[in-house]
Design an enzyme around this catalytic site. Structure first.
Site, PDB file in Angstrom:
ATOM      1  N   TYR A 168      39.027  35.398  36.320  1.00 37.51           N
ATOM      2  CA  TYR A 168      40.178  34.803  37.021  1.00 37.51           C
ATOM      3  C   TYR A 168      39.755  34.480  38.442  1.00 37.51           C
ATOM      4  O   TYR A 168      39.229  35.344  39.154  1.00 37.51           O
ATOM      5  CB  TYR A 168      41.346  35.780  37.030  1.00 37.51           C
ATOM      6  CG  TYR A 168      42.575  35.252  37.752  1.00 37.51           C
ATOM      7  CD1 TYR A 168      43.367  34.261  37.167  1.00 37.51           C
ATOM      8  CD2 TYR A 168      42.941  35.737  39.007  1.00 37.51           C
ATOM      9  CE1 TYR A 168      44.486  33.765  37.827  1.00 37.51           C
ATOM     10  CE2 TYR A 168      44.066  35.251  39.663  1.00 37.51           C
ATOM     11  CZ  TYR A 168      44.833  34.268  39.063  1.00 37.51           C
ATOM     12  OH  TYR A 168      45.943  33.779  39.715  1.00 37.51           O
TER      13      TYR A 168
ATOM     14  N   ASP B 234      32.762  35.222  44.005  1.00 38.28           N
ATOM     15  CA  ASP B 234      34.183  35.296  44.338  1.00 38.28           C
ATOM     16  C   ASP B 234      34.537  36.755  44.631  1.00 38.28           C
ATOM     17  O   ASP B 234      34.661  37.572  43.718  1.00 38.28           O
ATOM     18  CB  ASP B 234      34.999  34.747  43.160  1.00 38.28           C
ATOM     19  CG  ASP B 234      36.485  34.746  43.453  1.00 38.28           C
ATOM     20  OD1 ASP B 234      36.878  35.156  44.563  1.00 38.28           O
ATOM     21  OD2 ASP B 234      37.256  34.333  42.564  1.00 38.28           O
TER      22      ASP B 234
ATOM     23  N   LYS C 212      42.851  38.218  50.345  1.00 39.20           N
ATOM     24  CA  LYS C 212      43.505  39.538  50.270  1.00 39.20           C
ATOM     25  C   LYS C 212      43.309  40.383  51.535  1.00 39.20           C
ATOM     26  O   LYS C 212      43.942  40.124  52.535  1.00 39.20           O
ATOM     27  CB  LYS C 212      43.012  40.283  49.027  1.00 39.20           C
ATOM     28  CG  LYS C 212      43.235  39.438  47.737  1.00 39.20           C
ATOM     29  CD  LYS C 212      43.947  40.174  46.682  1.00 39.20           C
ATOM     30  CE  LYS C 212      43.898  39.417  45.363  1.00 39.20           C
ATOM     31  NZ  LYS C 212      45.147  39.358  44.651  1.00 39.20           N
TER      32      LYS C 212
END
Ligand SMILES: Cc1ncc(COP(=O)(O)O)c(C=O)c1O
Length: 428
Positions: free
Chosen positions: A154, A242, A269
Site C-alpha cells: 500500500y 516508501d 505521518k
C-alpha cells in the site's frame, strides 16, 4: 473523564445530532457516515473526544490506550506540550501564506540530517502525494513509464499506488495505469530479477515498503532489498523506498537499518507532528526535476504543502525523536511482541512486526479477512486498547514499560477472545 465533562463535550457533539446522522435527505452527510473509509470497523464507530499522551477518551465514556496514534503518525502521542506549543505559535503567526516560510528549512535540515545519502526534500500534504510525486520524478528523469511494486503493498490512494492492492483496489483505475504497474510477490527475488531483466529499459521505478502493513506486516528480506538496489543501479531505474510508516523504525529510517540507499525516499505521518504532511527526499539530480528555476521542470504545488503549522510541529517531533528514543521505543515494541507471542501461540495467533510496530494475525496467515480484523479491533476496544481497523498497533514515546505491559495484557486477552469465538462484534 468525569460524566460531567463527557456530557459537556457531547452536548454539542455533531454525531449526537440526529439531523446530521440522517441528513436532510434521509441519509448521512458523510458517505456511510464516515469521513475516511479507513476508519471503518464494521459497526458504528465511537467518536474521539479528547487525547492526552498515550490515552484517548471517546463519546461512549471509554478511556483507551491509543496504539492507533492516527495510523502511526502521533509518535509522541496526543497533544504533546512542546509540539502543541510550536504549532500554536506558528498558527497564531498566520497559519499559512503564499510565499515561502522559514519553518520548511528547519524541517528539511532535520530530516535530511537523518538521511545522509539524500540531498534535498520537497514537502507535500500526505504520503499519497509524496509517492505520486516520486513516481512522476522517476518517470520524467528516466523517460520511462512502468513501475515495479510488491504484491499487496500500500502506497496511498493515487492511481498507480492502488494497483498492487488487487482487483477491489483497482476499481476506477484505468487499464492503461494498471498495465504500467508490475506487482511481484514479496521477497521473491527471482521474480523481481526476471521482471526487470525481461524489459529493463521500460522501468522507471521500483517502489518498496520495507515493512508492508497491508501485506501482513512481514518485513522485506535483505536479499530482496539489495537485489532491488543492484538491479536499479545496473539498469538506471529509480529505487523509491516508501517510509511513510517505517521511518520511525530507525534514526536513519528503516532503510538505514538495512544499509540501503534509495534514490528517492517518501515519508509523511510522524514528520508532521500530527498535522498533514508528506515528503519526497532524494538525490539532487532527481530532485532537480521539481526545481522551478530550471526550464521545463515538473509542476509541483499543493496549497498547503510546507505549511508552517505542519513544519513547526514536525520539526519538534523529529527533534524529540532522538536516537535514544528510537531505540527505547523499538525495544519496548520487541518486549511487547515477545510477551504476547508467548501467550497466544497455542491459540494459533502471532504478533508480527518490528520495533514499535505490531500486528496480531492468525499464525502464518498471508491475508487476514476484514471480518476477523474488525472482530479483533472491537475485542481490543472493549478492553481499552485502540488499534487501527487492520489491527496495526504503534507505540508512542509517552509509553513506558508499565504501559507496554498493559498493552500486552489487553492485546493477549483480545486475541484469545477472537481465537475462541467469544469476542463480540461491536454491538456495545
Ligand atoms: C507505506 C505507505 N505509503 C503511503 C501511504 C499514504 O499516506 P497518507 O495516508 O498520508 O496519504 C501510507 C498510509 O498509510 C503508507 O502506509
Amino acid at each position: 473523564m468525569g460524566t460531567e465533562q463527557k456530557n459537556a463535550i457531547t452536548q454539542n457533539h455533531p454525531a449526537e445530532d440526529p439531523h446530521l446522522r440522517r441528513g436532510p435527505r434521509g441519509f448521512p452527510l458523510l458517505p456511510g457516515g464516515y469521513g475516511r473509509s479507513t476508519y471503518y470497523t464494521g459497526a458504528p464507530s465511537p467518536y474521539a473526544i479528547r487525547g492526552e499522551g498515550y490515552r484517548v477518551w471517546d463519546d461512549r465514556g471509554h478511556e483507551l490506550i491509543d496504539a492507533n496514534n492516527n495510523f502511526t503518525s502521533l509518535i509522541h502521542g496526543n497533544a504533546h506540550p512542546e509540539i502543541t506549543e510550536a504549532a500554536t505559535k506558528a498558527l497564531t503567526a498566520g497559519a499559512s501564506w503564499g510565499i515561502p516560510n522559514l519553518y520548511e528549512w528547519d524541517l528539511a535540515d532535520l530530516l535530511l540530517s537523518r538521511l545522509p545519502d539524500l540531498d534535498q526534500v520537497r514537502f507535500a500534504n500526505s504520503g499519497t502525494e509524496a509517492v505520486m510525486s516520486a513516481i512522476r520524478i522517476a518517470r520524467a528523469s528516466t523517460g520511462r513509464e512502468r513501475v515495479i511494486v510488491t504484491k499487496g503493498g500500500y502506497h496511498g490512494t493515487s492511481e498507480v499506488a492502488l494497483v498492487p492492492g488487487g482487483p477491489s483496489y483497482q476499481r476506477g483505475v484505468t487499464q492503461g495505469v494498471i498495465n504500467d504497474v508490475t506487482a511481484v510477490p514479496l521477497n521473491d527475488v527471482e521474480a523481481l530479477r526476471q521482471e526487470v531483466e525481461a524489459a529493463p529499459e521500460s522501468y522507471a521505478a521500483i517502489i518498496l515498503d520495507l515493512l508492508p502493513n497491508r501485506a501482513g506486516l512481514l518485513r522485506i528480506s535483505e536479499d530482496f532489498v539489495h537485489t532491488a538496489r543492484e538491479l536499479a543501479t545496473r539498469y538506471g531505474i529509480v529505487l523509491i523506498i516508501d517510509e511513510v510508516i517505517s521511518l520511525r523504525l530507525g534514526f536513519n529510517g528503516f532503510s538505514g537499518e538495512y544499509g540501503v540507499s534509495p534514490d528517492l525516499l517518501t515519508t509523511g505521518k510522524l514528520i508532521g507532528g500530527g498535522f498533514p504532511v508528506g515528503a519526497v527526499a532524494g538525490r539532487a539530480e532527481l530532485m532537480a526535476e521539481v526545481d522551478p528555476t530550471r526550464p521545463g521542470s515538473l509542476p509541483h504545488g499543493g496549497t498547503f504543502s510546507g505549511n508552517p503549522v505542519s513544519m513547526a510541529a514536525g520539526a519538534v517531533a523529529l527533534r524529540l525523536f532522538t536516537q535514544e528514543e528510537v531505540k527505547r521505543l523499538n525495544h519496548l515494541g520487541d518486549t511487547t511482541r515477545d510477551a504476547v507471542n508467548a501467550r497466544i501461540a497455542d491459540a494459533g495467533w502471532e504478533i508480527r512486526g518490528r520495533g514499535s510496530l505490531l500486528r496480531a494475525v492468525p499464525s502464518g496467515a498471508e491475508k487476514v479477512g476484514e471480518r476477523t480484523q474488525h472482530e479483533l479491533w472491537w475485542a481490543s476496544y472493549e478492553r481499552g486498547l485502540l488499534g487501527s481497523p487492520a489491527n496495526l498497533l504503534s507505540l508512542s514515546t509517552p509509553m513506558d514499560e508499565k504501559v507496554a505491559e498493559d498493552i500486552a495484557d489487553r492485546l493477549t486477552d483480545a486475541v484469545l477472545a477472537v481465537a475462541d469465538g467469544t469476542a463480540t462484534k461491536g454491538e456495545k
